[in-house]
Design a protein around this motif. Structure first.
Motif, PDB file in Angstrom:
ATOM      1  N   ILE A 154      13.424  32.279  10.939  1.00 21.75           N
ATOM      2  CA  ILE A 154      13.524  33.678  11.343  1.00 21.75           C
ATOM      3  C   ILE A 154      13.062  33.769  12.788  1.00 21.75           C
ATOM      4  CG2 ILE A 154      12.600  36.011  11.009  1.00 21.75           C
ATOM      5  CD1 ILE A 154      12.230  35.328   8.071  1.00 21.75           C
ATOM      6  N   GLN A 155      13.770  34.538  13.599  1.00 24.46           N
ATOM      7  CA  GLN A 155      13.391  34.732  14.991  1.00 24.46           C
ATOM      8  C   GLN A 155      13.339  36.219  15.308  1.00 24.46           C
ATOM      9  OE1 GLN A 155      15.526  32.511  17.960  1.00 24.46           O
ATOM     10  NE2 GLN A 155      15.849  30.758  16.613  1.00 24.46           N
ATOM     11  N   LEU A 156      12.270  36.612  16.006  1.00 26.40           N
ATOM     12  CA  LEU A 156      12.160  37.965  16.540  1.00 26.40           C
ATOM     13  C   LEU A 156      12.023  37.864  18.046  1.00 26.40           C
ATOM     14  CD1 LEU A 156       9.668  39.984  14.265  1.00 26.40           C
ATOM     15  CD2 LEU A 156      12.163  39.983  14.220  1.00 26.40           C
ATOM     16  N   GLU A 157      12.920  38.514  18.748  1.00 28.55           N
ATOM     17  CA  GLU A 157      12.843  38.563  20.203  1.00 28.55           C
ATOM     18  C   GLU A 157      12.276  39.929  20.569  1.00 28.55           C
ATOM     19  OE1 GLU A 157      15.956  38.506  23.927  1.00 28.55           O
ATOM     20  OE2 GLU A 157      16.354  37.182  22.204  1.00 28.55           O
ATOM     21  N   ILE A 158      11.151  39.946  21.286  1.00 28.39           N
ATOM     22  CA  ILE A 158      10.418  41.190  21.515  1.00 28.39           C
ATOM     23  C   ILE A 158       9.984  41.328  22.964  1.00 28.39           C
ATOM     24  CG2 ILE A 158       9.561  41.215  19.129  1.00 28.39           C
ATOM     25  CD1 ILE A 158       6.886  40.228  20.163  1.00 28.39           C
ATOM     26  N   ARG A 159       9.610  42.547  23.310  1.00 28.37           N
ATOM     27  CA  ARG A 159       9.025  42.847  24.614  1.00 28.37           C
ATOM     28  C   ARG A 159       7.923  43.864  24.393  1.00 28.37           C
ATOM     29  NH1 ARG A 159      13.355  44.677  27.483  1.00 28.37           N
ATOM     30  NH2 ARG A 159      13.793  42.643  28.412  1.00 28.37           N
ATOM     31  N   ALA A 160       6.829  43.735  25.124  1.00 27.32           N
ATOM     32  CA  ALA A 160       5.740  44.705  24.991  1.00 27.32           C
ATOM     33  C   ALA A 160       6.217  46.074  25.444  1.00 27.32           C
ATOM     34  CB  ALA A 160       4.536  44.276  25.821  1.00 27.32           C
ATOM     35  N   GLU A 161       5.813  47.114  24.736  1.00 31.13           N
ATOM     36  CA  GLU A 161       6.187  48.470  25.095  1.00 31.13           C
ATOM     37  C   GLU A 161       5.714  48.777  26.512  1.00 31.13           C
ATOM     38  OE1 GLU A 161       7.495  52.509  24.735  1.00 31.13           O
ATOM     39  OE2 GLU A 161       8.083  50.522  24.070  1.00 31.13           O
ATOM     40  N   GLY A 162       6.627  49.269  27.350  1.00 30.73           N
ATOM     41  CA  GLY A 162       6.281  49.602  28.728  1.00 30.73           C
ATOM     42  C   GLY A 162       6.457  48.441  29.685  1.00 30.73           C
ATOM     43  N   GLU A 163       6.771  47.259  29.181  1.00 31.71           N
ATOM     44  CA  GLU A 163       6.954  46.086  30.036  1.00 31.71           C
ATOM     45  C   GLU A 163       8.277  46.210  30.779  1.00 31.71           C
ATOM     46  OE1 GLU A 163       5.569  42.903  31.797  1.00 31.71           O
ATOM     47  OE2 GLU A 163       4.532  43.645  30.019  1.00 31.71           O
ATOM     48  N   SER A 164       8.232  46.091  32.099  1.00 34.26           N
ATOM     49  CA  SER A 164       9.447  46.307  32.890  1.00 34.26           C
ATOM     50  C   SER A 164       9.780  45.139  33.807  1.00 34.26           C
ATOM     51  CB  SER A 164       9.298  47.586  33.731  1.00 34.26           C
ATOM     52  OG  SER A 164       8.203  47.473  34.622  1.00 34.26           O
ATOM     53  N   ASP A 165       9.008  44.050  33.736  1.00 28.88           N
ATOM     54  CA  ASP A 165       9.232  42.965  34.683  1.00 28.88           C
ATOM     55  C   ASP A 165      10.113  41.854  34.122  1.00 28.88           C
ATOM     56  OD1 ASP A 165       7.632  41.680  32.895  1.00 28.88           O
ATOM     57  OD2 ASP A 165       6.111  41.034  34.332  1.00 28.88           O
ATOM     58  N   GLY A 166      10.684  42.072  32.946  1.00 32.46           N
ATOM     59  CA  GLY A 166      11.599  41.086  32.388  1.00 32.46           C
ATOM     60  C   GLY A 166      10.963  40.085  31.463  1.00 32.46           C
ATOM     61  N   THR A 167       9.618  40.106  31.332  1.00 31.92           N
ATOM     62  CA  THR A 167       8.951  39.167  30.450  1.00 31.92           C
ATOM     63  C   THR A 167       9.236  39.511  28.996  1.00 31.92           C
ATOM     64  OG1 THR A 167       7.162  38.962  32.065  1.00 31.92           O
ATOM     65  CG2 THR A 167       6.739  38.153  29.838  1.00 31.92           C
ATOM     66  N   GLN A 168       9.600  38.510  28.212  1.00 35.08           N
ATOM     67  CA  GLN A 168       9.829  38.749  26.791  1.00 35.08           C
ATOM     68  C   GLN A 168       9.453  37.527  25.969  1.00 35.08           C
ATOM     69  OE1 GLN A 168      13.997  39.825  27.365  1.00 35.08           O
ATOM     70  NE2 GLN A 168      14.623  38.013  26.218  1.00 35.08           N
ATOM     71  N   MET A 169       9.321  37.725  24.685  1.00 37.99           N
ATOM     72  CA  MET A 169       8.819  36.702  23.786  1.00 37.99           C
ATOM     73  C   MET A 169       9.718  36.560  22.570  1.00 37.99           C
ATOM     74  SD  MET A 169       5.186  36.657  21.758  1.00 37.99           S
ATOM     75  CE  MET A 169       4.339  35.945  23.167  1.00 37.99           C
ATOM     76  N   THR A 170       9.769  35.341  22.046  1.00 42.54           N
ATOM     77  CA  THR A 170      10.442  35.086  20.776  1.00 42.54           C
ATOM     78  C   THR A 170       9.428  34.495  19.808  1.00 42.54           C
ATOM     79  OG1 THR A 170      12.558  34.656  21.869  1.00 42.54           O
ATOM     80  CG2 THR A 170      12.307  33.869  19.611  1.00 42.54           C
ATOM     81  N   LEU A 171       9.260  35.119  18.658  1.00 36.25           N
ATOM     82  CA  LEU A 171       8.423  34.603  17.585  1.00 36.25           C
ATOM     83  C   LEU A 171       9.316  33.848  16.614  1.00 36.25           C
ATOM     84  CD1 LEU A 171       6.301  37.782  16.792  1.00 36.25           C
ATOM     85  CD2 LEU A 171       5.587  35.820  18.154  1.00 36.25           C
ATOM     86  N   LEU A 172       8.899  32.647  16.236  1.00 32.98           N
ATOM     87  CA  LEU A 172       9.684  31.840  15.309  1.00 32.98           C
ATOM     88  C   LEU A 172       8.895  31.572  14.039  1.00 32.98           C
ATOM     89  CD1 LEU A 172      10.268  30.602  18.454  1.00 32.98           C
ATOM     90  CD2 LEU A 172      12.062  29.492  17.142  1.00 32.98           C
ATOM     91  N   PHE A 173       9.544  31.780  12.914  1.00 33.63           N
ATOM     92  CA  PHE A 173       8.946  31.576  11.600  1.00 33.63           C
ATOM     93  C   PHE A 173       9.831  30.622  10.803  1.00 33.63           C
ATOM     94  CE2 PHE A 173       8.041  35.771  13.159  1.00 33.63           C
ATOM     95  CZ  PHE A 173       6.710  36.015  12.845  1.00 33.63           C
ATOM     96  N   SER A 174       9.215  29.768  10.014  1.00 31.58           N
ATOM     97  CA  SER A 174       9.986  29.065   8.993  1.00 31.58           C
ATOM     98  C   SER A 174      10.168  30.031   7.826  1.00 31.58           C
ATOM     99  CB  SER A 174       9.267  27.788   8.544  1.00 31.58           C
ATOM    100  OG  SER A 174       7.994  28.096   8.006  1.00 31.58           O
ATOM    101  N   ASP A 175      11.142  29.753   6.984  1.00 30.30           N
ATOM    102  CA  ASP A 175      11.426  30.679   5.883  1.00 30.30           C
ATOM    103  C   ASP A 175      11.397  29.941   4.555  1.00 30.30           C
ATOM    104  OD1 ASP A 175      11.949  33.048   4.666  1.00 30.30           O
ATOM    105  OD2 ASP A 175      13.990  33.271   5.414  1.00 30.30           O
ATOM    106  N   ASN A 176      11.225  30.720   3.492  1.00 31.26           N
ATOM    107  CA  ASN A 176      11.222  30.178   2.118  1.00 31.26           C
ATOM    108  C   ASN A 176      10.137  29.110   1.887  1.00 31.26           C
ATOM    109  OD1 ASN A 176      13.475  31.794   1.369  1.00 31.26           O
ATOM    110  ND2 ASN A 176      14.802  30.337   2.424  1.00 31.26           N
ATOM    111  N   PRO A 177       8.858  29.428   1.997  1.00 28.01           N
ATOM    112  CA  PRO A 177       8.329  30.760   2.290  1.00 28.01           C
ATOM    113  C   PRO A 177       8.206  30.995   3.799  1.00 28.01           C
ATOM    114  CG  PRO A 177       6.521  29.300   1.794  1.00 28.01           C
ATOM    115  CD  PRO A 177       7.785  28.483   1.628  1.00 28.01           C
ATOM    116  N   ILE A 178       8.104  32.259   4.186  1.00 34.01           N
ATOM    117  CA  ILE A 178       7.970  32.602   5.589  1.00 34.01           C
ATOM    118  C   ILE A 178       6.591  32.218   6.102  1.00 34.01           C
ATOM    119  CG2 ILE A 178       7.262  34.953   4.995  1.00 34.01           C
ATOM    120  CD1 ILE A 178       8.643  35.900   7.537  1.00 34.01           C
ATOM    121  N   SER A 179       6.546  31.634   7.316  1.00 38.15           N
ATOM    122  CA  SER A 179       5.264  31.269   7.934  1.00 38.15           C
ATOM    123  C   SER A 179       5.446  31.139   9.439  1.00 38.15           C
ATOM    124  CB  SER A 179       4.716  29.960   7.344  1.00 38.15           C
ATOM    125  OG  SER A 179       5.640  28.907   7.510  1.00 38.15           O
TER     126      SER A 179
END
Length: 225
Positions: A154-179
């Motif tokens: 599972i991947q979530l691509e996110i940006r901090a609220e109010g962040e305007s400089d282009g910095t962003q993050m991806t959180l990666l989880f294994s699945d079944n079970p999720i971790s």
């Protein structure tokens, strides 16, 4: 919110090399305002993924692991991480990186072992700060750019609220079970930093001494001398 949120979030080289006076200036900052429509623009499938991740993070009690940090600028670092929900976290780098960061439930201590200098920051400046709150609500204070899943990840691509400089993050989880397994940041300069958890242990008891800060607080030591 500035790009330093993300630097603190993953302990990048930018934070390690930053000026301590600049760190001290963040003490006057206030926490980011909560966002109430973080799921706007997502498909129903993406909303379902976000809800699954939130449920997992709220059920998570602790994580202990080695970590490996690799940046596209050529830097490499390793260390240990301990997370105890709610409120506690410790990141400690192996030598030659002299940095320890500890969230003790009230504040975040940034300690430079080489300079023997301690700086306190707001708790929300803690690496992975939103994971250690009493209730994880990604959709309220994180801009979710994309959520996707495969048979095993599972991947979530996110940006901090109010962040305007282009910095962003991806959180990666294994699945079944999720971790939780890895996070990746691309900063405004295009530098990519990956932090991978090695042999993580979930939901095990962690010694409270791990999160003590008295021995690293130089001001308290001077007063006691």
């Amino acid at each position: 919110m500035t790009a330093m949120f993300f630097a603190a979030f993953i302990l990048t080289g930018q934070l390690i090399a930053s000026d301590h006076a600049a760190l001290a200036d963040t003490k006057t900052e206030t926490p980011p305002a909560e966002k109430t429509s973080g799921l706007d623009g997502l498909s129903p499938d993406e909303v379902s993924i976000v809800r699954r991740v939130e449920s997992y993070l709220n059920d998570l009690k602790s994580v202990s692991a080695r970590f490996i940090q690799i940046s596209s600028n050529g830097s490499l670092a390793e260390g240990n991480v301990n997370i105890q929900r709610p409120g506690r976290m410790r990141f400690e780098y192996d030598e030659p990186v002299p940095i320890v960061m500890i969230a003790n439930g009230v504040t975040l201590l940034y300690f430079d072992k080489k300079l023997k200098q301690s700086t306190y920051l707001p708790l929300w400046k803690t690496p992975l700060w939103f994971l250690i709150r009493e209730k994880v609500e990604l959709h309220k204070d994180i801009q979710i750019l994309r959520a996707q899943e495969s048979d095993s990840t599972i991947q979530l691509e996110i940006r901090a609220e109010g962040e305007s400089d282009g910095t962003q993050m991806t959180l990666l989880f294994s699945d079944n079970p999720i971790s939780l397994r890895k996070w990746e940041v691309v900063d405004a300069q295009g530098i990519t930093t990956q932090v991978s958890l090695v042999n993580p242990v979930y939901d095990a008891s962690i010694d409270e001494a791990v999160f003590k800060t008295d021995d690293l607080d130089m001001k308290k030591k001077k007063i006691g001398d």
